[in-house]
Every structure is written in structure tokens, then in C-alpha cells.
Motif scaffolding. Structure first.
Motif, mmCIF file in Angstrom:
data_model
loop_
_atom_site.group_PDB
_atom_site.id
_atom_site.type_symbol
_atom_site.label_atom_id
_atom_site.label_comp_id
_atom_site.label_asym_id
_atom_site.label_seq_id
_atom_site.Cartn_x
_atom_site.Cartn_y
_atom_site.Cartn_z
ATOM 1 N N ILE A 20 50.430 8.171 82.007
ATOM 2 C CA ILE A 20 51.059 7.420 80.916
ATOM 3 C C ILE A 20 51.532 8.334 79.788
ATOM 4 O O ILE A 20 52.546 8.082 79.142
ATOM 5 N N HIS A 21 50.819 9.438 79.554
ATOM 6 C CA HIS A 21 51.226 10.308 78.455
ATOM 7 C C HIS A 21 52.413 11.176 78.820
ATOM 8 O O HIS A 21 52.952 11.878 77.970
ATOM 9 N N HIS A 56 55.091 9.784 80.049
ATOM 10 C CA HIS A 56 56.113 8.768 80.246
ATOM 11 C C HIS A 56 57.507 9.258 79.880
ATOM 12 O O HIS A 56 58.498 8.911 80.509
ATOM 13 N N ASP A 57 57.589 10.053 78.804
ATOM 14 C CA ASP A 57 58.916 10.504 78.355
ATOM 15 C C ASP A 57 59.187 11.952 78.725
ATOM 16 O O ASP A 57 60.101 12.560 78.178
ATOM 17 N N ALA A 81 49.254 16.597 76.205
ATOM 18 C CA ALA A 81 50.465 15.832 75.897
ATOM 19 C C ALA A 81 50.170 14.793 74.827
ATOM 20 O O ALA A 81 50.981 14.560 73.929
ATOM 21 N N PHE A 82 49.006 14.172 74.889
ATOM 22 C CA PHE A 82 48.656 13.148 73.909
ATOM 23 C C PHE A 82 48.344 13.762 72.545
ATOM 24 O O PHE A 82 48.328 13.066 71.532
ATOM 25 N N GLY A 114 50.238 16.204 71.443
ATOM 26 C CA GLY A 114 51.500 16.801 71.005
ATOM 27 C C GLY A 114 51.541 18.307 71.175
ATOM 28 O O GLY A 114 52.393 18.977 70.591
#
Lengths: 432, 344
Positions: free
Chosen positions: A58-59, A61-62, A361-362, A364
Motif C-alpha cells: 500500500i505504501h 501505491h504511487d 516509503a511510509f 518519506g
């Protein structure tokens, strides 16, 4: 091992600088190459699973992920009736990983064989050890490699908007960024493909097998040792009907021989049921199941054209990570198949690396930063080194007929067999 | 291990991070730790070779060009001169600013989770999407970039042009970040006129111990922040412990922070910061102590705020004294007559 050490010392102390090609200047051409967050090099079981796990995270996603595979895309619409001779033993931990992104369901719907018991014994003595779980749960699964690839391809297609798979794309050159940030040079890894296309990435994951090009280009030293042995695999037909859920392994001085359960074909359901009832009747009379020495089934014939041979070796990279690079699977470590751990170690690497990348990723963070890559390396090296060393030791221990060593291993095996806590520890470690 | 000691770092680089190549791979983690301790011991001996000593700063004060405006009380010109010398060192993760790099591991999750808790509409793949953040005193963009990666639109301001140049140049390689982050060389006062009530969040991390007029700084933050907007501050407390650890140990002995960076007189106790915030229209929600472990190079949260601490405050709603939630509850209390009939 001593040979590899010697070579390591002679090489100049490169430290964090690599002798590979330098990062390109900020020219228009370099800036135009598409930038990916993660590029996985190698589309085998481990590489494809890595890309699929990240694609389903999910993290991520982009984020943009790319998978480079030198071979063509294989279609797995239907599984042929004949069994492939390339199979892998999948541990429960690996099955958990595969089910975390939906691939295990596909495998179950295609073809697989669980086994509940593992019986291992020595040719030179009567020492034997039996592994089985108390609750008779599945200890592991035998799955064809093609079936796993089919499941992984399907799951990759499901996240095609995030994961771009490049087939027939062999990477021919890598350009590494300078470790300390400089104004003019690109901070990303540059990848050049055989057809001239270029990619840039923030993190390159090398999953390209034991002859890993990523590892060689990154000048990561590899401790390797070739066993002067090859493995022979074949598909066998059994002569009698059995439940076929036991894995057998016998250590001969020339090398171990293993019989892995594959299917219940050629048996009618009736025989299966009768067999099961008979066995449960026996177990009522003789409750301690492990005291019964089960005999392996006899072989009727070899499937024509199913014999194949591949060389064996042991390998371990001294580093799993560098700035913006990580190695997983056989690129990082290669092990003798006697314990059925090869691909499971790779799946273990994936679970650990994906966990750290997801957290990064979560937060940043820059995905290629050594901070979290080193955490992955420490965690996995601690696990892998012990297992690879143990497997290598077992292989050497069982390759000899010398009486003292045979005595040692006989006592060791019988002692281990008599200590359920020790066996449970071994099973737990191997099924991670 | 951290900044200072050019000789120490040169030695560490020569030994190479991967000197342990010949040793057992499993011990690599332990060996690296030993290497760090080793270079720290070198640091102690070569104290005289610290490149940024107090005398150097004082002598360079005469020669440094005026690259920033000093007409604003939130900007202290002496402070700016200190940072001028290190404007290019921001992005070396193991250099002078390594402690700030590792502070991201706690301050980014703190900001992210606080904002997620206050909002009900977010996607875990892009948690701060749609949030406008002002990073005051952004330096080289160490905090702006992670916030940008999490989806926020970040405006980073810093009075020092060289810092902004470094930050701009670093973000330019990543097209996603280049669009999400804008840097401006300016002080907080300068952007107040054009940015009244523009930002959802203001982040002032490791900044308030460098400003000349703290109350003015807070007033400007309030003007630029939307009602119900969040203000995040991390800074250092003014205690005996913070003097010993934050100045003597961190600057003079271990070189965690370049010498001369901090002045104990300008440290702000949390009580005073809370008082200033509350009296300028903020409501303080959270105060957490932070602790730096120099051996592992990592930060963690702690109960006590006696050294470093972080504060989260929320600007009270505009339109008189009542906040939007108060207005809603007034409406609800007017409706019982309508619903009384249906309630059983």
C-alpha cells in the motif's frame, strides 16, 4: 574459501568508491531516461516475487517499479499434464509470503503437493531422524517452478499500473552514483539495456541468480565454492499406492538422495481411503507414531525425458547492500539443495527487504538510502550465514566414510532425533 | 563518526565502510559499529583540526558577504554567518548534519501520524496529499523532501541563499519532488504579507533556538497559518543538562554538532514556549522529549524534556472566539425540539 579471501586482499581497498563507470553529467540525454523508484533485475521466482510484493504494498501505491527479465514472457494459460522436473520445496513461511499478495491461491488452484513428514537417514549406519509437526500440519509443499511463475505472472499483471515488466531486456551496463552528493552528477543508478534504452532508478535490486551481473558490477566480493558435484533430477513413478506425503532423504557417501512426494496420480480414491483407515487403525494400537519406521516406497519407472543435471556450489556475498543496491536470492547466497532451502532463503530475503522498504516509503525516506538497507542486510545475514554454514557442514560431514566421522554423525543424528525440542527448533528455523 | 575532524573522516573513508570484507559477513554489523567507535577515538585526539572552530567563524565574520537580509527580527545575522560556512554540507548523511538526517526517523513519523490522526480522509500510499506545509528554516531541505515524498505541497524558506541553492539543486533530480516542493530565500516576515492564512501546517524544526525575537516569530506563524492549522516545533531546552550534553559534549567533545552552532542563552524552555504559544492564539496539544544516542546515531522519544523536545500546537479557529466545532455544538443544542418527538 581461503582462495576467495586471498583474492579479496589483493584487490585495492576501494572503500565506498567503485571502479565502475562514473555517474554521467547532467546532460539532456541522461535527464530524459525514465526514473523508477525501484528496478528489480532478474525475472525468476525471486525477482518476480519481489516486484509483485512491492507492487501490492500500500505504501508503494504511487511509486514506479520496473522488472527486467532477459527471457521472453511465458504464457501459463494451462499447465501441461506431464510434470516438470524443476520443482522447489516451499516452506510454510514462503507460503505465507506468497499468500500475502494473492499468489498462493493461484498455486493451490493449479498443482502442489504438501508433505507432512520428513525422514532422513544415513547409509553407513542405522541412524535416522524424523521431522513432523505435532498437529500433523503440512511441513512444506512441493511445487513446480512453472506453477510458481504462473502465479507470480498473474499477480504482476494485476498491478500492471505500478509494475512495468520489461521482457527480453538484458541489462548490459550499470552506472553507479557517487556516494557523496555532488552538484553535477545524477544521484540515481543508470541502467543501460541491450537494445540501447536507458533507465534510472533510486534503488536497484539484484535478483539475477548466482552469477549475478549486478553483484559483479557493484564489485561486491563473493565467497564461493564449487562442489565437484552435480545434481540429477528426474520424475519417478511409484510402484505401490501410498498417501505420498512423506519426503525421504538418505545420505550416501557419494551424496544425498532424496525422494520428494509429488502427486497421488495413478491411485484410485478408494485405495487412498483404505490406506488411510488402515494407518489410523495401526496408530490406535501403537500410539507413538514416530517409533514406527516407515519404509520408502519403491520406484516403478522413471518418466521418459525427465532426467536433468545441474552443477552444485555454495556461495555467499560479503555484502548484500551498497548505496542504492540490494541483492536478494541466489545473487546473494547459493546453497546445496540437500535441505531444500534455496528458494526459501530468497523468499525470506524478499519478506525482510519489503518490510524495510515499506517502512522507509511510509517515512518519506530516500529508498536507496543505506540506513534501512543495512538493517535488511544485518537481519538476513544473521539468518542466512548460520543456515548456509550448517548445510555446508552437513554436506561435508555426510560425504565421508571415515569411521570417526560416521560415528560422530550417527550419535549426533540419533541424539537429535531423541530430543523433540531441538527438532522443533530446527523445523522452526527452516520454515521461516 | 559525525562531523568535524577532517582527518577522522579521511581516515574512515580510506579504511572504507567495507573494510570488513574479509571477515565473517554476519559480523559486519558489529564491525561497522567498531569502526565508528574507532573514528570517534581519532576525533578526540585531533580536536585541533576541527575545520569549523570558533576562531575561524569569528575571523570569517569579517569577510563573509551579505547574502541575506537582516532587517527582520526573526533572523539573527550572527546565526546566519555560522550556517554560511556549512551551506554545502547538508546532504552528506555522515557529515556535519548526520544528526539532523537521523532526526527524520522520529520527526517525520511524528508529523505524519499527528496529521493523519486529525484527518479522516487519507490514502496510506500518499498520506499527506493535499496538505500545504511551510518549512521555516528549511536549510538544505532535509525535512522538506520526506514531507514532499509523503504527498504534501511544501514551501521551504530559509534566509540564507546558499542553503536554498543547495536545496533547489538537490530536489531537481527527482521530478516528483521538484513539483511538490518550492524553495524561497526569505525570512518569515517577508512572506507574511503574501501568504496570510495559506498553510495547513508550519514546521519549525531546530529553528527557534536561532531566532532573535521568538514572540514575533510565533505571531508571524499564526498569521500565515490557516485556522485550526498545526504548528510543529522541535528545539532544545535551557537546562544544566542541555548545557552539558548539548554544548559541551555535543559540540566540544564529540563533534556531533559543529562547534559554535548553539548558544545556551538562546535555548527555549518548553514552559516558556508554551506560554508564548498560548498567549498568541495557539493551543498546545503535545509536548514530547527527544533523546539522541551518539553511539548508534539515532533519536528516540523520552518522557523528560530536559534536553531536546518537540511540540505540536494548533491555531485556534478564527471568526471571534468560538472554533467551528463550538459553532456546530451550538447548532446541535438548538435542535432537540425537532428530534424530541422521534426519540423514544
Amino acid at each position: 574459501m581461503a582462495v576467495a579471501w586471498g583474492r579479496g586482499r589483493l584487490a585495492p581497498l576501494a572503500g565506498r568508491l567503485r571502479a565502475g563507470s562514473r555517474a554521467p553529467l547532467r546532460s539532456v540525454a541522461a535527464a530524459a531516461a525514465p526514473l523508477y523508484d525501484v528496478v528489480v533485475s532478474g525475472g525468476g521466482m525471486v525477482g518476480s516475487a519481489m516486484a509483485a510484493v512491492l507492487g501490492h504494498d500500500i505504501h508503494f501505491h504511487d511509486k514506479k517499479i520496473a522488472l527486467l527479465e532477459a527471457g521472453p514472457r511465458k504464457e501459463y494459460d494451462h499447465i501441461p499434464d506431464s510434470y516438470s522436473n524443476r520443482v522447489s520445496s516451499i516452506s510454510p513461511g514462503s507460503a505465507t509470503l506468497l499468500s500475502s499478495f494473492g499468489a498462493w491461491d493461484h498455486v493451490c488452484s493449479l498443482r502442489l503437493k504438501p508433505f507432512r513428514r520428513m525422514q532422513v537417514w544415513d547409509a553407513c549406519s542405522e541412524a535416522m531422524i524424523v521431522f513432523e509437526k505435532d498437529d500433523l500440519e503440512d511441513m512444506g509443499y512441493i511445487v513446480e517452478n512453472d506453477v510458481i511463475m504462473s502465479a507470480l505472472t498473474k499477480q504482476l499483471d494485476a498491478v500492471a499500473d505500478r509494475v512495468e515488466v520489461f521482457y527480453r531486456s538484458r541489462a548490459v551496463g550499470y552506472t553507479w552514483p557517487l556516494p557523496s552528493h555532488s552538484c553535477d552528477t545524477s544521484p540515481w543508478v543508470q541502467i543501460e539495456l541491450a537494445d540501447g534504452r536507458r533507465l534510472q532508478t533510486k534503488l536497484l535490486i539484484g535478483a539475477d541468480g548466482h552469477n549475478s551481473a549486478v553483484r559483479k558490477e557493484a564489485e561486491i566480493k563473493n565467497i564461493e565454492h564449487r562442489y565437484d558435484q552435480s545434481a540429477v533430477v528426474a520424475t519417478l513413478h511409484l510402484s505401490e499406492a501410498t498417501d505420498n506425503n512423506v519426503a525421504w532423504q538418505r545420505f550416501l557417501p557419494t551424496g544425498p538422495i532424496a525422494l520428494l512426494p509429488w502427486s497421488n496420480v495413478n491411485h484410485s480414491d478408494f485405495i487412498d481411503t483404505a490406506g488411510a483407515m488402515f494407518r489410523s487403525a495401526i496408530s490406535l494400537l501403537k500410539p507413538s507414531g514416530t517409533a514406527v519406521r516407515q519404509l520408502p516406497p519403491s520406484v516403478a519407472k522413471v518418466d521418459p525425458g525427465s532426467r536433468a543435471m545441474f552443477p552444485l556450489g555454495m556461495g555467499h556475498a560479503t555484502e548484500y547492500v551498497q548505496h542504492r543496491v540490494a541483492l536478494i536470492g541466489d545473487a546473494a547466497h547459493r546453497v546445496h539443495p540437500l535441505a531444500g532451502q534455496g528458494v526459501n532463503l530468497g523468499f525470506g530475503d524478499i519478506a525482510c527487504l519489503a518490510h524495510h522498504l515499506s517502512a522507509a516509503a511510509f517515512n518519506g525516506s530516500d529508498l536507496g538510502s543505506l540506513k534501512h538497507l543495512l538493517k535488511f542486510e544485518t537481519e538476513r545475514q544473521r539468518h542466512n550465514v548460520s543456515l548456509i554454514a550448517a548445510v555446508d557442514l552437513l554436506k561435508r560431514l555426510y560425504s565421508t566414510r571415515l569411521a570417526p566421522l560416521v560415528l560422530l554423525r550417527t550419535w549426533g543424528l540419533q541424539a537429535t532425533n531423541a530430543l523433540p525440542p531441538v527438532k522443533e527448533q530446527i523445523m522452526a528455523f527452516a520454515s521461516k | 563518526m559525525w562531523g568535524g575532524g577532517a582527518a577522522a573522516r579521511a581516515l574512515t573513508r580510506a579504511l572504507g565502510r567495507r573494510r570488513a570484507a574479509g571477515a565473517l559477513p554476519g559480523a559486519a554489523g558489529g564491525l561497522r559499529g567498531t569502526l565508528q567507535n574507532y573514528s570517534w577515538k581519532i576525533q578526540l585526539k585531533s580536536g585541533s583540526t576541527l575545520p569549523v572552530s570558533k576562531t575561524e567563524i569569528k575571523s570569517s565574520m569579517l569577510t563573509v558577504k551579505r547574502l541575506f537580509s537582516t532587517s527582520h527580527p526573526s533572523v539573527d545575522s550572527k546565526e546566519m554567518k555560522k550556517f554560511q560556512l556549512l551551506a554545502h554540507k547538508w546532504w552528506d548523511e555522515e557529515g556535519e548534519y548526520s544528526a539532523l538526517h537521523s532526526m527524520n526517523d522520529i520527526r517525520v513519523p511524528f508529523i505524519r501520524d499527528t496529521l493523519l490522526n486529525m484527518s479522516s480522509n487519507y490514502h496510506l500510499g500518499n498520506p499527506l496529499s493535499g496538505v500545504k506545509i511551510l518549512d521555516v528554516g528549511c536549510g538544505g531541505g532535509l525535512l522538506s523532501e520526506p514531507l514532499g515524498r509523503l504527498g504534501a505541497s511544501v514551501t521551504g524558506i530559509d534566509p540564507l541563499e546558499d542553503n536554498i541553492r543547495t536545496a533547489d539543486q538537490h530536489k531537481s533530480f527527482d521530478p516528483v519532488l521538484a513539483k511538490r516542493i518550492q524553495y524561497k530565500s526569505s525570512s518569515l516576515e517577508e512572506i507574511v504579507e503574501e501568504s496570510m492564512e495559506t498553510f495547513d501546517v508550519i514546521v519549525a524544526s531546530e529553528v527557534v533556538e536561532h531566532v532573535a525575537d521568538l514572540e514575533m516569530f510565533i505571531k508571524c506563524c499564526s498569521q500565515v497559518l490557516k485556522p485550526e492549522g498545526s504548528l510543529f516545533i522541535t528545539t532544545i531546552n535551557k537546562t544544566q543538562l542541555s548545557y552539558v550534553l548539548g554544548i559541551v559534549v555535543a559540540e566540544k567533545i564529540m563533534g556531533i554538532v559543529p562547534e559554535g552552532t548553539h548558544e545556551w542563552e538562546k535555548f527555549v524552555p518548553p514552559e516558556e514556549l508554551e506560554r508564548l504559544l498560548e498567549s498568541n492564539g495557539f493551543s498546545v496539544k503535545t509536548v514530547n522529549g527527544m533523546l539522541y544516542n551518539p553511539l548508534s546515531g539515532s533519536w528516540s522519544w523520552m518522557e523528560s524534556t530536559s534536553i531536546n523536545y518537540a511540540i505540536h500546537a494548533v491555531k485556534s479557529g478564527a471568526r471571534g472566539q468560538s472554533s467551528p466545532t463550538d459553532a456546530l455544538s451550538e447548532l446541535e443544542s438548538e435542535q432537540p425540539s425537532a428530534t424530541a418527538g422521534t426519540a423514544v
